[in-house]
Design a protein around this motif. Structure first.
Motif, PDB file in Angstrom:
ATOM      1  N   LYS A 388       0.824  -1.223   0.000  1.00  0.00           N
ATOM      2  CA  LYS A 388       0.000   0.000   0.000  1.00  0.00           C
ATOM      3  C   LYS A 388       0.854   1.268   0.000  1.00  0.00           C
ATOM      4  N   LEU A 389       1.976   1.226  -0.700  1.00  0.00           N
ATOM      5  CA  LEU A 389       2.879   2.386  -0.705  1.00  0.00           C
ATOM      6  C   LEU A 389       2.231   3.571  -1.403  1.00  0.00           C
ATOM      7  N   ILE A 390       1.599   3.312  -2.543  1.00  0.00           N
ATOM      8  CA  ILE A 390       0.982   4.397  -3.324  1.00  0.00           C
ATOM      9  C   ILE A 390      -0.254   4.919  -2.590  1.00  0.00           C
ATOM     10  N   GLU A 391      -1.095   3.970  -2.138  1.00  0.00           N
ATOM     11  CA  GLU A 391      -2.336   4.354  -1.454  1.00  0.00           C
ATOM     12  C   GLU A 391      -2.042   5.218  -0.225  1.00  0.00           C
ATOM     13  N   ASP A 392      -0.985   4.886   0.493  1.00  0.00           N
ATOM     14  CA  ASP A 392      -0.651   5.644   1.708  1.00  0.00           C
ATOM     15  C   ASP A 392       0.169   6.895   1.414  1.00  0.00           C
ATOM     16  N   THR A 393       0.437   7.159   0.148  1.00  0.00           N
ATOM     17  CA  THR A 393       1.235   8.327  -0.208  1.00  0.00           C
ATOM     18  C   THR A 393       0.526   9.144  -1.288  1.00  0.00           C
ATOM     19  N   PRO A 394      -0.613   9.735  -0.948  1.00  0.00           N
ATOM     20  CA  PRO A 394      -1.298  10.529  -1.975  1.00  0.00           C
ATOM     21  C   PRO A 394      -0.523  11.817  -2.245  1.00  0.00           C
ATOM     22  N   ASP A 395      -0.693  12.333  -3.443  1.00  0.00           N
ATOM     23  CA  ASP A 395      -0.125  13.654  -3.748  1.00  0.00           C
ATOM     24  C   ASP A 395      -0.847  14.665  -2.853  1.00  0.00           C
ATOM     25  N   ILE A 396      -0.194  15.772  -2.580  1.00  0.00           N
ATOM     26  CA  ILE A 396      -0.829  16.775  -1.715  1.00  0.00           C
ATOM     27  C   ILE A 396      -1.957  17.492  -2.463  1.00  0.00           C
ATOM     28  N   ASP A 397      -2.909  18.022  -1.696  1.00  0.00           N
ATOM     29  CA  ASP A 397      -4.019  18.738  -2.340  1.00  0.00           C
ATOM     30  C   ASP A 397      -3.660  20.219  -2.513  1.00  0.00           C
ATOM     31  N   ASP A 398      -4.553  20.946  -3.154  1.00  0.00           N
ATOM     32  CA  ASP A 398      -4.269  22.357  -3.469  1.00  0.00           C
ATOM     33  C   ASP A 398      -4.070  23.202  -2.213  1.00  0.00           C
ATOM     34  N   GLY A 399      -4.812  22.864  -1.144  1.00  0.00           N
ATOM     35  CA  GLY A 399      -4.690  23.618   0.111  1.00  0.00           C
ATOM     36  C   GLY A 399      -3.260  23.545   0.648  1.00  0.00           C
ATOM     37  N   ILE A 400      -2.716  22.323   0.678  1.00  0.00           N
ATOM     38  CA  ILE A 400      -1.350  22.137   1.199  1.00  0.00           C
ATOM     39  C   ILE A 400      -0.330  22.758   0.235  1.00  0.00           C
ATOM     40  N   ARG A 401      -0.601  22.617  -1.046  1.00  0.00           N
ATOM     41  CA  ARG A 401       0.304  23.220  -2.045  1.00  0.00           C
ATOM     42  C   ARG A 401       0.401  24.728  -1.821  1.00  0.00           C
ATOM     43  N   LYS A 402      -0.744  25.340  -1.541  1.00  0.00           N
ATOM     44  CA  LYS A 402      -0.791  26.794  -1.314  1.00  0.00           C
ATOM     45  C   LYS A 402       0.012  27.124  -0.039  1.00  0.00           C
ATOM     46  N   MET A 403      -0.143  26.307   1.001  1.00  0.00           N
ATOM     47  CA  MET A 403       0.598  26.562   2.249  1.00  0.00           C
ATOM     48  C   MET A 403       2.106  26.509   1.999  1.00  0.00           C
ATOM     49  N   ILE A 404       2.525  25.533   1.184  1.00  0.00           N
ATOM     50  CA  ILE A 404       3.969  25.390   0.896  1.00  0.00           C
ATOM     51  C   ILE A 404       4.469  26.611   0.125  1.00  0.00           C
ATOM     52  N   GLU A 405       3.654  27.092  -0.794  1.00  0.00           N
ATOM     53  CA  GLU A 405       4.033  28.295  -1.561  1.00  0.00           C
ATOM     54  C   GLU A 405       4.103  29.516  -0.640  1.00  0.00           C
ATOM     55  N   ASP A 406       3.102  29.619   0.255  1.00  0.00           N
ATOM     56  CA  ASP A 406       3.086  30.745   1.207  1.00  0.00           C
ATOM     57  C   ASP A 406       4.317  30.734   2.101  1.00  0.00           C
ATOM     58  N   ARG A 407       4.718  29.495   2.492  1.00  0.00           N
ATOM     59  CA  ARG A 407       5.896  29.372   3.348  1.00  0.00           C
ATOM     60  C   ARG A 407       7.143  29.863   2.588  1.00  0.00           C
ATOM     61  N   ALA A 408       7.260  29.435   1.330  1.00  0.00           N
ATOM     62  CA  ALA A 408       8.423  29.842   0.516  1.00  0.00           C
ATOM     63  C   ALA A 408       8.442  31.365   0.352  1.00  0.00           C
ATOM     64  N   TYR A 409       7.260  31.930   0.164  1.00  0.00           N
ATOM     65  CA  TYR A 409       7.135  33.381  -0.026  1.00  0.00           C
ATOM     66  C   TYR A 409       7.548  34.127   1.252  1.00  0.00           C
ATOM     67  N   ALA A 410       7.071  33.608   2.392  1.00  0.00           N
ATOM     68  CA  ALA A 410       7.421  34.219   3.687  1.00  0.00           C
ATOM     69  C   ALA A 410       8.930  34.161   3.909  1.00  0.00           C
ATOM     70  N   ARG A 411       9.528  33.034   3.532  1.00  0.00           N
ATOM     71  CA  ARG A 411      10.985  32.888   3.688  1.00  0.00           C
ATOM     72  C   ARG A 411      11.729  33.854   2.787  1.00  0.00           C
ATOM     73  N   ALA A 412      11.210  33.992   1.570  1.00  0.00           N
ATOM     74  CA  ALA A 412      11.853  34.915   0.624  1.00  0.00           C
ATOM     75  C   ALA A 412      11.832  36.339   1.188  1.00  0.00           C
ATOM     76  N   LEU A 413      10.757  36.651   1.932  1.00  0.00           N
ATOM     77  CA  LEU A 413      10.647  37.997   2.540  1.00  0.00           C
ATOM     78  C   LEU A 413      11.347  38.052   3.891  1.00  0.00           C
ATOM     79  N   LYS A 414      12.004  36.925   4.239  1.00  0.00           N
ATOM     80  CA  LYS A 414      12.682  36.786   5.538  1.00  0.00           C
ATOM     81  C   LYS A 414      11.724  36.942   6.719  1.00  0.00           C
ATOM     82  N   ASN A 415      10.448  36.653   6.460  1.00  0.00           N
ATOM     83  CA  ASN A 415       9.457  36.681   7.544  1.00  0.00           C
ATOM     84  C   ASN A 415       9.435  35.290   8.187  1.00  0.00           C
TER      85      ASN A 415
END
Ligand SMILES: [Zn+2]
Length: 446
Positions: A388-415
């Motif tokens: 069940k490697l694939i079943e237990d490893t779904p791709d992330i959804d748009d909500g999490i993708r957005k959070m990861i982008e927001d985190r990168a953006y905050a880091r870029a701003l040194k926030n």
């Protein structure tokens, strides 16, 4: 494929008898919860089925469920385990069987084990059992004693061959309670009579008296009815070799099958912290016990498949932790496939080759650890091992993708206050972000 055949004590090239590979597995006696030691064998045989299918074979597999006749002594004395279970639970023997079959199948599915084509419950074959005893009697292979119908092992010249038994030794070592009505020490009951003062709820009328089938009989009957001898592969535990499988072979011989199975595969035991699995040691862990300690059925399956079915394995919670970590590492390599283009190097063939060599999954796992694998490779690996490697490893959804982008953006701003806050929220969702030279990579934490 190569398999180690107990019948010849050799590693042999597997050659099927016909178009469909016929496999029989001796299943559980359903009077108690199955512990992880019991499930080890079903995981090994699941790999066998999956490996055969990956090699292009069609398979018909029968698994039996023993719900009558298996005595506490494994021989012809002692109490029927189902009756014992009934007394313990304050239920009827049929209710006990029902309850533990349900529990067994629930765990069977949790372990993602391939569904048998026929799930054969012993009590559904008692009519056929009687016919089989009739036939053995007609051919002169049985005799009657006070407590049952016995198989006369002296009528089968090859009785000792399969297990390389020392019949003289067995005779000398026969216990004091050995019934003096038995003609030979190795003779065994194919049918047991219920004595007038004996409490035995599961009973069938045969020869004008109440009784029930002997434990070894069901496997011969079920194989004859559902598969037809000879079958390709018969599997079980090494403890089945000297008595249970030897007696199955003897019964089938009496029925005219000079070969019951072409290949016999036997798995060894698992130990727990260096000790035998036993109720008295309190180490009969079930999948539910592992879950309580934070391990999934797939973590346990991973642990089993790290070793070999012929080896004695020592289970510890530390080694289970390591198997869990390895599985998480594999899942995160799958997660990386969602984030980067990874080209297959065609290594799956080598993985299948390792497994096809007498189920050497530990070598296959080493190849997996050390190879570049694409998502397509991982899908094939998942099908081969059922982890069940694939079943237990779904791709992330748009909500999490957005959070990861927001985190990168905050880091870029040194926030960093903001980026740490997002990191913590991601962690709550089981996701970690790692900054690499090629940019951020997300991973599963558990
Ligand atoms: Zn059996």
């Amino acid at each position: 494929m190569k398999l180690y055949n107990t019948a010849t004590r050799k590693l042999e090239e597997f050659k099927p008898l016909g178009d469909v590979v016929k496999i029989y597995t001796c299943g559980p006696t359903v009077y108690n919860y199955a512990h992880i030691g019991n499930f080890a064998s079903y995981i090994y045989w699941d790999l066998l089925i999956r490996a055969l299918k990956a090699n292009g074979y069609k398979v018909k597999r029968v698994l039996n469920l023993t719900d009558v006749g298996h005595l506490t002594s494994d021989g012809d004395n002692g109490e029927d385990k189902l009756e014992k279970g009934a007394r313990r639970e304050g239920k009827s023997a049929f209710e006990v069987a029902e309850m533990y079959i349900d529990a067994y199948m629930k765990d069977f599915h949790l372990l993602n084990l391939t569904e048998p084509d026929v799930l054969a419950r012993a009590t559904n074959y008692v009519e056929e059992d009687m016919k089989v005893v009739d036939e053995m009697t007609k051919k002169g292979f049985t005799y009657e004693t006070t407590d049952g119908i016995y198989y006369d092992t002296s009528k089968f010249p090859g009785y000792a061959d399969f297990a390389r038994l020392d019949l003289e030794g067995i005779k000398a070592g026969a216990r004091v309670d050995f019934s003096d009505e038995k003609r030979n020490a190795a003779d065994f009951a194919v049918w047991k009579f219920i004595q007038p003062n004996e409490k035995h709820e599961m009973r069938w009328d045969y020869l004008g008296r109440p009784g029930y089938p002997g434990w070894h009989l069901e496997c011969s009957t079920i194989i004859q009815k559902e598969l037809g001898e000879p079958i390709d592969i018969h599997t079980g535990g090494i403890d089945h070799i000297p008595v249970h499988h030897t007696n199955e072979i003897a019964q089938s011989y009496a029925l005219g099958a000079h070969e019951l199975a072409k290949y016999w595969l036997h798995c060894d035991f698992i130990m727990i912290d260096g000790q035998r699995v036993s109720k008295s040691l309190g180490n009969t862990y079930t999948l539910a016990d592992l879950a309580e300690r934070g391990f999934s059925p797939m973590d346990f399956k991973m642990w089993i498949l790290q070793g070999h079915y012929q080896g004695t394995r020592n289970f510890t919670f530390d080694s289970l932790e390591a198997a869990k970590a390895r599985r998480l590492n594999w899942r995160n390599r799958i997660a990386l496939c969602y984030q980067r283009e990874i080209i297959s190097t065609g290594v799956f063939d080598k993985i299948l080759e390792a497994v096809s060599n007498n189920l050497n999954s530990s070598e296959a796992f080493a190849i997996i650890d050390n190879s570049v694998l694409s998502l397509e490779d991982w899908k094939k690996i998942d099908k081969l091992f059922g982890l069940k490697l694939i079943e237990d490893t779904p791709d992330i959804d748009d909500g999490i993708r957005k959070m990861i982008e927001d985190r990168a953006y905050a880091r870029a701003l040194k926030n960093y206050a903001k980026s740490d806050e997002i990191r913590d929220k991601l962690a709550e969702k089981g996701i970690a972000v790692r900054d690499t030279a090629d940019g951020a990579v997300w991973e599963y934490i558990k």
